[in-house]
Each structure stands twice: as C-alpha cells, then as structure tokens.
Motif scaffolding. Sequence first.
Motif, PDB file in Angstrom:
ATOM      1  N   GLY A   1       0.779  -1.226   0.000  1.00  0.00           N
ATOM      2  CA  GLY A   1       0.000   0.000   0.000  1.00  0.00           C
ATOM      3  C   GLY A   1       0.812   1.278   0.000  1.00  0.00           C
ATOM      4  O   GLY A   1       0.244   2.367   0.088  1.00  0.00           O
ATOM      5  N   GLY A   2       2.118   1.172  -0.070  1.00  0.00           N
ATOM      6  CA  GLY A   2       2.918   2.395  -0.074  1.00  0.00           C
ATOM      7  C   GLY A   2       4.395   2.107  -0.117  1.00  0.00           C
ATOM      8  O   GLY A   2       4.833   0.963  -0.153  1.00  0.00           O
ATOM      9  N   ASN A   3       5.176   3.173  -0.103  1.00  0.00           N
ATOM     10  CA  ASN A   3       6.634   3.076  -0.164  1.00  0.00           C
ATOM     11  C   ASN A   3       7.184   3.106   1.251  1.00  0.00           C
ATOM     12  O   ASN A   3       7.212   4.150   1.897  1.00  0.00           O
ATOM     13  CB  ASN A   3       7.188   4.250  -0.984  1.00  0.00           C
ATOM     14  CG  ASN A   3       8.696   4.165  -1.132  1.00  0.00           C
ATOM     15  OD1 ASN A   3       9.294   3.106  -0.941  1.00  0.00           O
ATOM     16  ND2 ASN A   3       9.318   5.285  -1.467  1.00  0.00           N
ATOM     17  N   PHE A   4       7.592   1.940   1.734  1.00  0.00           N
ATOM     18  CA  PHE A   4       8.050   1.821   3.117  1.00  0.00           C
ATOM     19  C   PHE A   4       9.393   1.091   3.180  1.00  0.00           C
ATOM     20  O   PHE A   4       9.707   0.284   2.303  1.00  0.00           O
ATOM     21  CB  PHE A   4       7.041   1.048   3.965  1.00  0.00           C
ATOM     22  CG  PHE A   4       5.694   1.690   4.078  1.00  0.00           C
ATOM     23  CD1 PHE A   4       5.505   2.798   4.888  1.00  0.00           C
ATOM     24  CD2 PHE A   4       4.610   1.183   3.384  1.00  0.00           C
ATOM     25  CE1 PHE A   4       4.255   3.392   5.007  1.00  0.00           C
ATOM     26  CE2 PHE A   4       3.362   1.761   3.490  1.00  0.00           C
ATOM     27  CZ  PHE A   4       3.183   2.875   4.304  1.00  0.00           C
ATOM     28  N   ASN A   5      10.148   1.381   4.209  1.00  0.00           N
ATOM     29  CA  ASN A   5      11.325   0.590   4.556  1.00  0.00           C
ATOM     30  C   ASN A   5      10.932  -0.393   5.657  1.00  0.00           C
ATOM     31  O   ASN A   5      10.122  -0.065   6.524  1.00  0.00           O
ATOM     32  CB  ASN A   5      12.461   1.483   5.058  1.00  0.00           C
ATOM     33  CG  ASN A   5      12.950   2.428   3.985  1.00  0.00           C
ATOM     34  OD1 ASN A   5      13.013   2.067   2.822  1.00  0.00           O
ATOM     35  ND2 ASN A   5      13.284   3.657   4.381  1.00  0.00           N
ATOM     36  N   VAL A   6      11.508  -1.596   5.617  1.00  0.00           N
ATOM     37  CA  VAL A   6      11.174  -2.626   6.595  1.00  0.00           C
ATOM     38  C   VAL A   6      12.430  -3.071   7.335  1.00  0.00           C
ATOM     39  O   VAL A   6      13.441  -3.402   6.714  1.00  0.00           O
ATOM     40  CB  VAL A   6      10.513  -3.844   5.925  1.00  0.00           C
ATOM     41  CG1 VAL A   6      10.205  -4.924   6.961  1.00  0.00           C
ATOM     42  CG2 VAL A   6       9.233  -3.432   5.195  1.00  0.00           C
ATOM     43  N   PHE A   7      12.355  -3.075   8.662  1.00  0.00           N
ATOM     44  CA  PHE A   7      13.454  -3.541   9.510  1.00  0.00           C
ATOM     45  C   PHE A   7      12.941  -4.710  10.346  1.00  0.00           C
ATOM     46  O   PHE A   7      11.842  -4.647  10.890  1.00  0.00           O
ATOM     47  CB  PHE A   7      13.941  -2.420  10.428  1.00  0.00           C
ATOM     48  CG  PHE A   7      14.393  -1.192   9.704  1.00  0.00           C
ATOM     49  CD1 PHE A   7      15.726  -1.011   9.374  1.00  0.00           C
ATOM     50  CD2 PHE A   7      13.474  -0.219   9.334  1.00  0.00           C
ATOM     51  CE1 PHE A   7      16.137   0.127   8.705  1.00  0.00           C
ATOM     52  CE2 PHE A   7      13.877   0.923   8.659  1.00  0.00           C
ATOM     53  CZ  PHE A   7      15.217   1.101   8.346  1.00  0.00           C
ATOM     54  N   HIS A   8      13.733  -5.763  10.447  1.00  0.00           N
ATOM     55  CA  HIS A   8      13.287  -6.939  11.198  1.00  0.00           C
ATOM     56  C   HIS A   8      14.322  -7.321  12.247  1.00  0.00           C
ATOM     57  O   HIS A   8      15.508  -7.445  11.963  1.00  0.00           O
ATOM     58  CB  HIS A   8      13.076  -8.133  10.263  1.00  0.00           C
ATOM     59  CG  HIS A   8      12.636  -9.375  10.984  1.00  0.00           C
ATOM     60  ND1 HIS A   8      11.402  -9.490  11.583  1.00  0.00           N
ATOM     61  CD2 HIS A   8      13.282 -10.553  11.226  1.00  0.00           C
ATOM     62  CE1 HIS A   8      11.302 -10.679  12.146  1.00  0.00           C
ATOM     63  NE2 HIS A   8      12.420 -11.336  11.953  1.00  0.00           N
ATOM     64  N   ASN A   9      13.841  -7.498  13.472  1.00  0.00           N
ATOM     65  CA  ASN A   9      14.667  -7.990  14.575  1.00  0.00           C
ATOM     66  C   ASN A   9      14.111  -9.350  14.987  1.00  0.00           C
ATOM     67  O   ASN A   9      12.981  -9.427  15.474  1.00  0.00           O
ATOM     68  CB  ASN A   9      14.625  -7.013  15.751  1.00  0.00           C
ATOM     69  CG  ASN A   9      15.411  -7.516  16.951  1.00  0.00           C
ATOM     70  OD1 ASN A   9      16.167  -8.474  16.868  1.00  0.00           O
ATOM     71  ND2 ASN A   9      15.226  -6.856  18.085  1.00  0.00           N
ATOM     72  N   PRO A  10      14.848 -10.451  14.783  1.00  0.00           N
ATOM     73  CA  PRO A  10      14.274 -11.785  14.982  1.00  0.00           C
ATOM     74  C   PRO A  10      14.028 -12.189  16.428  1.00  0.00           C
ATOM     75  O   PRO A  10      13.239 -13.093  16.681  1.00  0.00           O
ATOM     76  CB  PRO A  10      15.314 -12.703  14.334  1.00  0.00           C
ATOM     77  CG  PRO A  10      16.589 -11.948  14.412  1.00  0.00           C
ATOM     78  CD  PRO A  10      16.211 -10.499  14.253  1.00  0.00           C
ATOM     79  N   THR A  11      14.662 -11.550  17.383  1.00  0.00           N
ATOM     80  CA  THR A  11      14.532 -11.995  18.780  1.00  0.00           C
ATOM     81  C   THR A  11      14.349 -10.817  19.720  1.00  0.00           C
ATOM     82  O   THR A  11      15.147 -10.608  20.628  1.00  0.00           O
ATOM     83  CB  THR A  11      15.756 -12.821  19.211  1.00  0.00           C
ATOM     84  OG1 THR A  11      16.946 -12.017  19.027  1.00  0.00           O
ATOM     85  CG2 THR A  11      15.878 -14.091  18.405  1.00  0.00           C
ATOM     86  N   SER A  12      13.318 -10.050  19.512  1.00  0.00           N
ATOM     87  CA  SER A  12      13.139  -8.863  20.342  1.00  0.00           C
ATOM     88  C   SER A  12      12.416  -9.146  21.652  1.00  0.00           C
ATOM     89  O   SER A  12      12.501  -8.370  22.589  1.00  0.00           O
ATOM     90  CB  SER A  12      12.368  -7.795  19.565  1.00  0.00           C
ATOM     91  OG  SER A  12      11.088  -8.279  19.221  1.00  0.00           O
ATOM     92  N   SER A  13      11.686 -10.263  21.731  1.00  0.00           N
ATOM     93  CA  SER A  13      10.965 -10.588  22.957  1.00  0.00           C
ATOM     94  C   SER A  13      10.707 -12.088  23.018  1.00  0.00           C
ATOM     95  O   SER A  13      11.020 -12.825  22.081  1.00  0.00           O
ATOM     96  CB  SER A  13       9.639  -9.813  23.028  1.00  0.00           C
ATOM     97  OG  SER A  13       8.836 -10.115  21.904  1.00  0.00           O
ATOM     98  N   ILE A  14      10.130 -12.528  24.129  1.00  0.00           N
ATOM     99  CA  ILE A  14       9.841 -13.944  24.334  1.00  0.00           C
ATOM    100  C   ILE A  14       8.378 -14.088  24.752  1.00  0.00           C
ATOM    101  O   ILE A  14       7.903 -13.385  25.635  1.00  0.00           O
ATOM    102  CB  ILE A  14      10.780 -14.565  25.405  1.00  0.00           C
ATOM    103  CG1 ILE A  14      10.430 -16.032  25.666  1.00  0.00           C
ATOM    104  CG2 ILE A  14      10.763 -13.766  26.685  1.00  0.00           C
ATOM    105  CD1 ILE A  14      10.952 -16.982  24.649  1.00  0.00           C
TER     106      ILE A  14
END
Length: 521
Positions: free
Chosen positions: A272-285
């Motif tokens: 739906g738009g022009n976005f940047n995506v950042f992913h952190n695989p282990t931010s919480s439990i």
Amino acid sequence: MKNLLTRGGGRRSGRIATTAVVLAAAMAFTGCGADGGGSGGQDQPAEKIIRIAVTSAPRSLDPVQLDAGQQSYIWASIYDTLVYIDNEGELQPNAAESWKYSDDGLTLTLNLRPGMTFSTGAPVTAEAVKKTMDRNKETPGQQQDKFVTVKSVDAIDEVTVRVNFSKHDAAFLYNMGMDGGVIGDPATLTTDRTATDPVTSGPYVLDKGKSVQGSTYVMNRRDDYWNKEAYPFKTVTVRVLADQTAALNALRSKEVDVSGVPGNQLESVKAGGNFNVFHNPTSSIGFINLADRNGKVLKPLADVRVRQAINFALDRKGFVDKLLSGAGTPSVQQFNLNGAAYDQKLEDKYPFDVERAKKLLKEAGYPNGFDVSMPSTVLSQTYEPSISQALGDIGIKVNWEPVPPQNSTAAVVSGKYPMYFFISSATVTQREIPRQLGSATMNPFKWSTPELDGLVEKANSELNDEKQAEIYKEINRYVVENALFAPLSFIGANTVTSPEIKYLNKGANNFSTIRLFDVAK
C-alpha cells in the motif's frame, strides 16, 4: 576503588542486548511525522514531531509504578535516567556522567552531571536521586524488587551519590538505564500530580492542554534541557490505539509514518505504499508462566511432571508459523537467545509429544486433566485459541477471564491466576535473571528453592564475566528442567518506516524511547 564498570575511564565488558517488550500480535505501534517543511535531520529540529501509537495507557507516571514496556515512550521522554542504553546496546552516561564500583562490588558511586535542572528550574541534585531511590525501595510497586539489595543511599555532596548494597547486584546498573533509574522531583514526588503530570527531569514536559489521560499524551521539548541536541523532535505525541486495525490504518493513511507491523500484515502494508522494513528476529519472548509452583491456587502445578507435560503439549513451531507468520524462533528457553544464559543444547528438552504429556499427567495423578483460569489480556488474545487447543488435547481446560488492557500487569501480579500467557522483552541476562525469577510480575507467588536461590546468589556475586556466564547457564538448565515456564518462542519484530524516517535500532536495544528514531537528512 576498583573500576568494574565506568565511563570516562573504561567499562566492564559484557553481553548487552537490551530490548523492550514487543507485543507480538498486539503490537505497540510507533509513528513519526513532519510538522512543517524542511530537509529533515537535526539541522531543523524545531520543525519535527514524532507520533507514537501504543496499545494501552500507562497505569501511572509515578516513578514507583512505571512499566518498562511500550509505556516508556511517555515516561522516558519526561524523566531522565541515571544511565542509558544506546542503540548499540552499550551502557552510556546520562544524568550520571561516570560511575565506579568498589573492589567487592558492595558500593557504587555515581557522579552526576552538574547544572541539570527540573522543568520547574530547580536543580537536579544527589539529594533528588537519593529521595527517588529511597521511595522506590520503600514503596510497594514496580521498582521495589529492583532495590532489594540496596542497604542505603547517601548524597555525599550536590553531585555525588553512593549506593550501598547488602550484596553485589549485577542487574542494578542496567535497571538504572530503564524504569528503576528515573529521577523524580523531591518537592512534588509524593503529591497527587506525580501520577498524571509530574515535574520532569528529562527532555520533555507534558502538555496538559493537549493531552487526554488514557488516550493521548503530548510532550514538548524543553529548551533548557542539558542534552537538547540529542532529541531532534520538538514534540512527542503518544496515542493509545488498542485496536490493531486502527493502528495499521493510521500507518497506511500516513497519520503515522513508523509502525510495528505483525508478520501476517506485512505484505499488505508494503503493497500500500513506499516503506522501509526492519526486522529484529529476537526482540521478545512469548511464554506461559507456570507461576503457582507450590500449588497454592492450582494444586497440579506443584508437581514438576504436570509442568513438564504442559511443555511437551506445545507445538512451538506451529505457534510460530500460524501466529507469527514465521517471524519468530521456537524455543523451550526463557532467556535471551543472544544472552549469556542461553544454551543451544537445551532446545531438545521438550519436543512436541502429546502422548508423552498425557503419560506425565497420568503419573502425576491427573489422567483426565484439570481446569484452569487464565487472564485474557491484550497480550494473550491472539494466542488464546491455540493455547486452549494445545492444552485441551491433554485434558487441561482453559477458562479465559477478560482483563482490561490497563490492568494486564495488575492481573498477573495479583496471585489470582496460577498460570498466564505473557510477552517479555529479551534483555540482558543480568536483568532477566532477577526479573524472570524474582519480580512480582514473573513470580507473583514468591516461589523459590534453596538450590535456585544459591545459583542466583552465586552468579550475582561473581564479578568475572566468563565465570558468571557459566553460572547463568546452570540457572537456565535448572529453569528448563524444572519447567518453571512453558516458553513458546522468541518473537521477531517488524518496524516499517517511510523513506523520510531514519531508524537507528540495530537489534541490540529495542527499549521504547524516541532515541530509536531520527529524521532523515
């Protein structure tokens, strides 16, 4: 004095990977936007704002009741902390410009930055730090357990604070970079205004005229703040949007320009738009806390075989695939995947095995299972059908009791619920150990054993990092083998930003403050 951990003269090495609570299916949404023209960046800080959407309002802005989750977007803007944890995950000076431990770790000297003031113009002094700490220690609340090892706090002079411990506390400085380390105004700290409109020591003040308690919090940057240059946003607005769809719509309509997005919504948002995506695989439990291990409310939980049965009943990979769209890591461990306590060899302890779970329940005397009441909170709702099915398959019937979003933490600390689903930040081991095993939130029944207490005491008094890490692994093995919890997975977090927004987080620290964001140049 031996300099075990100090700035201005070196630092103690360690494994620092502090994060903030990530609300998984009930994500805490963050947002930034422009309040005028300009090229962005810190060249024109007066024209920028940041808008943050969260799923629930803070219960209070009183230092003794602060939560270190998404509510910290508010309190971390209005209160200074003694130290802070930067976007690399490193402890840095803040209100305290340096610190030193004694050789035995029983005394910590904090040297405050001279010239700091509260929003009233009154000076921030060692006496203010002492009174805030003393109140945290003496007053039942979120901070009290962080001060159990503190014998006394002394204001040596205007800018020197000495903290005296009954034993070395490995978590103390990390807590001083979060909710335990805020500095309150001693002149108003015990007045009614502290809960809703406190005098501030931090970079922002609450705009009461534009704020609505429980709904919208508008905070304006202080021109007289000592570190104003570190905060490029003139205004911070925190909006409470408990409905996930409403928050996603705000992102799509550009009411907010930065948001956390659940994995199952990521592609539709990107389309739906022009976005940047950042992913952190282990931010919480994400985990089920089997808290009533003495069987005070629910007798079966006193039997380790029952707790182990619950662990065998969980299809952890299925949870990750179905509920997180693969954006997570299945695990039987309660402590940070990147931390000192984590042990890959423990991951084989509880394979998904329904028959083995039923056998253990039968051996424990519960061949037909039992009933249990669990709180239905903003954290648990997406997980509830899957948890009910998994436990129902071995005869455990779950009754979910609705809890208002603002009462989620209060519900689990009450001691009413023998087990509950929760999501906790994956943070540094020094902070995780006391929080997971001793805090009111994670151990509401005050359960302990001499063996576990001895291991924790041994780790806490060990000043050598490598030796301490080995003890942390022993603690982790004890926790896993005795099934104190039923972990599901480490949870990944997606942060989606517009091209104009600069996201500074590198995965080492997701603590919810606006220091995670900057404006693009």
